[in-house]
Design a protein around this motif. Sequence first.
Motif, short mmCIF file in Angstrom:
data_model
loop_
_atom_site.label_atom_id
_atom_site.label_comp_id
_atom_site.label_asym_id
_atom_site.label_seq_id
_atom_site.Cartn_x
_atom_site.Cartn_y
_atom_site.Cartn_z
N GLN A 6 0.81 -1.22 0.00
CA GLN A 6 0.00 0.00 0.00
C GLN A 6 0.85 1.27 0.00
OE1 GLN A 6 -3.43 0.06 -0.56
NE2 GLN A 6 -2.81 -2.01 -1.06
N MET A 7 2.09 1.15 -0.44
CA MET A 7 2.96 2.31 -0.60
C MET A 7 2.82 2.82 -2.02
SD MET A 7 6.23 0.79 1.45
CE MET A 7 7.14 2.32 1.60
N THR A 8 3.09 4.11 -2.22
CA THR A 8 3.00 4.70 -3.55
C THR A 8 4.03 4.05 -4.46
OG1 THR A 8 2.29 6.77 -2.56
CG2 THR A 8 3.06 6.86 -4.83
N VAL A 9 3.57 3.49 -5.56
CA VAL A 9 4.42 2.74 -6.47
C VAL A 9 5.54 3.61 -7.04
CG1 VAL A 9 4.45 1.45 -8.65
CG2 VAL A 9 2.60 1.10 -7.02
N LEU A 10 5.24 4.86 -7.37
CA LEU A 10 6.24 5.74 -7.98
C LEU A 10 7.37 6.13 -7.03
CD1 LEU A 10 4.02 8.07 -10.17
CD2 LEU A 10 5.67 6.37 -10.96
N GLU A 11 7.22 5.90 -5.75
CA GLU A 11 8.26 6.26 -4.79
C GLU A 11 9.43 5.27 -4.81
OE1 GLU A 11 6.63 6.74 -0.88
OE2 GLU A 11 5.26 8.30 -1.53
N HIS A 12 9.30 4.20 -5.56
CA HIS A 12 10.32 3.15 -5.57
C HIS A 12 10.89 2.98 -6.97
CE1 HIS A 12 8.97 2.11 -1.56
NE2 HIS A 12 7.75 2.28 -2.02
N ASN A 13 12.16 2.62 -7.02
CA ASN A 13 12.81 2.45 -8.32
C ASN A 13 12.58 1.04 -8.86
OD1 ASN A 13 14.51 0.82 -6.81
ND2 ASN A 13 16.24 2.20 -6.89
N GLY A 14 13.08 0.80 -10.04
CA GLY A 14 12.97 -0.52 -10.66
C GLY A 14 11.65 -0.75 -11.36
N PRO A 15 11.54 -1.90 -12.03
CA PRO A 15 10.34 -2.20 -12.82
C PRO A 15 9.10 -2.42 -11.96
CG PRO A 15 11.79 -4.09 -12.76
CD PRO A 15 12.53 -2.98 -12.10
N LYS A 16 7.95 -2.17 -12.56
CA LYS A 16 6.65 -2.28 -11.90
C LYS A 16 5.77 -3.27 -12.66
CE LYS A 16 8.06 1.28 -9.58
NZ LYS A 16 9.26 0.83 -8.89
N ALA A 17 4.62 -3.59 -12.07
CA ALA A 17 3.67 -4.48 -12.73
C ALA A 17 2.25 -4.05 -12.39
CB ALA A 17 3.89 -5.92 -12.29
N GLN A 18 1.33 -4.43 -13.28
CA GLN A 18 -0.10 -4.24 -13.04
C GLN A 18 -0.82 -5.51 -13.48
OE1 GLN A 18 -2.18 -1.64 -16.10
NE2 GLN A 18 -0.09 -0.81 -16.27
N ILE A 19 -1.75 -5.95 -12.63
CA ILE A 19 -2.55 -7.13 -12.94
C ILE A 19 -4.01 -6.71 -13.00
CG2 ILE A 19 -3.34 -9.39 -12.14
CD1 ILE A 19 -0.59 -9.88 -10.98
N HIS A 20 -4.68 -7.08 -14.08
CA HIS A 20 -6.09 -6.77 -14.27
C HIS A 20 -6.90 -8.02 -13.98
CE1 HIS A 20 -5.45 -2.88 -16.41
NE2 HIS A 20 -4.25 -3.43 -16.54
N LEU A 21 -7.86 -7.90 -13.05
CA LEU A 21 -8.75 -9.00 -12.71
C LEU A 21 -10.06 -8.84 -13.47
CD1 LEU A 21 -8.22 -9.08 -8.83
CD2 LEU A 21 -7.09 -10.49 -10.55
N ALA A 22 -10.69 -9.95 -13.79
CA ALA A 22 -11.98 -9.93 -14.50
C ALA A 22 -13.00 -9.14 -13.67
CB ALA A 22 -12.48 -11.34 -14.73
N GLY A 23 -13.69 -8.24 -14.32
CA GLY A 23 -14.74 -7.47 -13.67
C GLY A 23 -14.26 -6.33 -12.80
N ASN A 24 -12.96 -6.10 -12.70
CA ASN A 24 -12.42 -5.02 -11.88
C ASN A 24 -11.90 -3.94 -12.82
OD1 ASN A 24 -11.21 -3.35 -10.03
ND2 ASN A 24 -10.11 -4.98 -8.97
N PRO A 25 -12.44 -2.73 -12.76
CA PRO A 25 -12.03 -1.68 -13.71
C PRO A 25 -10.62 -1.14 -13.46
CG PRO A 25 -13.57 -0.79 -12.12
CD PRO A 25 -13.50 -2.27 -11.86
N ALA A 26 -10.10 -1.29 -12.25
CA ALA A 26 -8.77 -0.78 -11.93
C ALA A 26 -7.80 -1.95 -11.74
CB ALA A 26 -8.83 0.06 -10.66
N PRO A 27 -6.55 -1.78 -12.19
CA PRO A 27 -5.59 -2.86 -12.00
C PRO A 27 -5.07 -2.90 -10.57
CG PRO A 27 -4.51 -1.00 -13.02
CD PRO A 27 -5.97 -0.65 -12.91
#
Length: 191
Positions: A45-66
């Motif tokens: 639950q930390m802000t993703v942009l505050e950390h270096n290195g590669p990121k990821a996003q996972i989209h779940l069925a029926g969920n509008p936000a990753p």
Amino acid sequence: MTTFSRLFAPLAVAALLLGGCQEEKVAEKPAPVELTAEAAGHYCQMTVLEHNGPKAQIHLAGNPAPLWFTQVRDAVAFTRLPEEPKDYVAIYVSDMGKAESWDHPGRDNWIDADAAWFVIESGRRGGMGAPEAIPFGAKTDAETFVAANGGRILRFADIPDDYVLAPVEMPKDMNAADATGMAHTSAAREL
């Protein structure tokens, strides 16, 4: 029209209609979402942009936000943990071959995880301090990275479970905020 066709034509139509009703709806694959300042890591639950290195996003069925991940390693772990949902319809990772730098991996240079080449066991650690699975869109970019940082190249499905699920020793130079977030993700992996 023969008696045979008069009797079986309505049955054939009914069978086709019933078959059409029973077809499962396949979730449409959403496009990747641009990383914003509001994106918070799924586990920490930390802000993703505050950390270096590669990121990821996972989209779940029926969920509008990753679901966002501060480290790609955590996204891979998410797909391997039995208690996490398995109804994901898309997984996108930062293409580090197109990243400005390790500190600025990019907000919109996403690649489908199944199309990426991942470097594991390199000398680089992800944004939460754990060993990282570093994605590249081109195998040549992954090979260049390995030449400079060590490691080996794999596809998403070939990343070993123990690489993403095993407990991680905290780096001695990690700040307290990152250590707290990493402790949360390690605890989630141990469940």
